[in-house]
Design an enzyme around this catalytic site. Structure first.
Site, PDB file in Angstrom:
ATOM      1  CB  THR A 103       6.164  -5.492   1.964  1.00 50.21           C
ATOM      2  OG1 THR A 103       5.950  -6.662   1.190  1.00 50.21           O
ATOM      3  CG2 THR A 103       7.566  -5.533   2.556  1.00 50.21           C
ATOM      4  CD  GLU A 104       3.138  -3.436   8.302  1.00 51.26           C
ATOM      5  OE1 GLU A 104       3.687  -3.595   9.411  1.00 51.26           O
ATOM      6  OE2 GLU A 104       1.922  -3.271   8.140  1.00 51.26           O
ATOM      7  CB  ALA A 143       5.648  -7.625   8.431  1.00 51.28           C
ATOM      8  CB  SER A 160       9.819 -13.672   4.608  1.00 49.87           C
ATOM      9  OG  SER A 160      10.717 -13.447   3.536  1.00 49.87           O
ATOM     10  CD  GLU A 194       3.967 -10.568  -6.432  1.00 48.40           C
ATOM     11  OE1 GLU A 194       3.640  -9.419  -6.122  1.00 48.40           O
ATOM     12  OE2 GLU A 194       3.184 -11.518  -6.435  1.00 48.40           O
TER      13      GLU A 194
END
Ligand code: COS
Length: 381
Positions: free
Chosen positions: A127-128, A131, A133, A364
């Protein structure tokens, strides 16, 4: 069809429940209050093999399957979702190495997690900030320079960030290729250019550490690449396909804990001259809560069983994740409701359970992403 657990699975369930009751519950409220990760408790879990349940015996792990993992995680979720996340999400972070690692990479990384002398953790860094989903839009950049890759970028919301010994880092070698440019790297925490940024201050799940990771001209040897350039997105998706029933099970364990509190409270709280469980409004809420927990558990068991059989379980994994965690939110909400005003107070466990439940619908892959994954599969069928 046989719904009973094997004697080994029952013994495993009892052992982990005892760990949850004797080791996790007594410290869970204090760790929640302080927002503190505890190596002491995670180290005990590691010595029981709970942080690396899926690591095969040849690398020193217990070599347990997905169904065993779901059984373990439900008990840990019953104990404390914060501590459980640090343990259970470590098992998820192991999956990229198990799925895509070379023999040399497996030996190098998996054996570190099973070292009896020093408990260690790893983390999954996908994850970012821009970014979440939309994982294929990640911006962390990897450029090949001789026999190394130079990685620059940021990751956020990384469970076990800052306490992990190594990370699976997803970066793009070519953003124009979208998902086909994404590449997975094994990164040791002491790699020059790797640093830990903000430690998050969270609503719930507070006994696990969630951190930002910063990569500044971080040089990673090409031999640390998993599966090959452009294969990282598939490694991430395959990891999530397998890991999701475990997150559902975390929800089932939490829901069970909240249900137990609500049931016991409803039996002893007297209003209008009788225990509130004798009021149909409350009795029916408890009946619904018990039913939801049962069907959520069955979905988690089925998805995990399918994974153990080597079957395609993408649909069932997504169902298990979103049903398990939606049920956790619903049951925890009702558990607070049954406690009335007391349920809103920190003196009662259900207040913590309610806060812990919310994040499970987000981690998740949000529960909306689960429905997207599931409906995409339905369209392809
Ligand atoms: N399992 C295996 N492969 C998958 C897959 C899955 N569940 N989902 C997609 N793929 C493959 C596709 O088959 C496609 O392959 P080809 O290159 O051969 O065509 C490729 O991956 C790209 O698929 P798609 O076009 O569907 O990708 P999108 O960018 O549209 O992303 C979702 C799809 C939404 C599924 C993805 O972005 C996702 O899972 N997001 C959530 C991420 C997440 O869970 N984050 C939580 C943080 S990790 S703790």
């Amino acid at each position: 069809m046989d719904f009973s657990l094997t004697p080994e699975q029952k013994a495993l369930q009892e052992t982990v429940h005892e760990f949850a009751e004797k080791e996790m519950r007594p410290v869970s409220r204090e760790l929640d209050e302080k927002g503190q990760f505890s190596w002491e408790i995670v180290g005990k879990a590691a010595r029981l093999g709970l942080t690396c349940s899926g690591v095969p015996e040849e690398y020193g792990g217990p070599g347990l399957g997905s169904l065993d993992n779901v059984i373990i995680v439900e008990e840990l979720g019953w104990g404390c979702v914060g501590i459980a996340s640090a343990i259970a999400l470590n098992n998820i972070a192991i999956l990229p190495v198990l799925l895509a690692g070379t023999e040399e990479q497996k030996k190098r990384y998996l054996t570190r997690l099973t070292d009896p002398d020093r408990p260690r953790l790893c983390a999954f860094a996908l994850t970012e900030p821009e970014a979440g989903s939309d994982a294929a839009s990640l911006k962390t950049r990897a450029s090949r320079q001789g026999d190394h890759y130079v990685i620059n970028g940021n990751k956020c919301f990384i469970t076990n960030g800052g306490v992990a010994d190594f990370y699976t880092v997803f970066a793009t070698v070519d953003p124009s290729k979208k998902h086909a440019g994404i590449t997975a790297f094994m990164v040791d925490a002491d790699t020059p250019g790797f640093s830990v940024g903000k430690i998050e201050h969270k609503m719930g799940m507070r006994a696990s550490q969630t951190a930002e990771l910063i990569f500044t001209d971080m040089r990673v040897p090409a031999e640390n690449l998993l599966r090959g350039e452009g294969q990282g997105f598939y490694v991430a998706m395959e990891t999530l396909d397998i890991s999701r029933p475990g997150v559902g099970a975390l929800g089932v364990g939490l829901a069970r804990a909240a249900f137990e509190e609500a049931l016991s409270y409803a039996k002893q709280r007297v209003q209008f001259g009788k225990p509130i469980i004798r009021q149909q409004a409350v009795a029916f809420m408890l009946a619904d809560m018990a039913t939801k927990i049962e069907y959520a558990r069955l979905l988690c068991y089925k998805a995990a069983w399918m994974i153990d059989q080597g079957m395609n379980a993408i649909k069932e994994s997504s169902m298990a994740k979103y049903v398990g965690t939606d049920v956790a939110m619903e049951v925890c909400t009702d558990a607070v409701q049954i406690h009335g005003g007391y349920g809103y107070m920190k003196d009662y466990l259900v207040e913590k359970f309610f806060r812990d439940a919310k994040i499970l619908q987000i981690v998740e892959g949000t529960n909306q992403i689960q429905r997207l994954v599931l409906s995409t599969q339905l369209m392809a069928d």
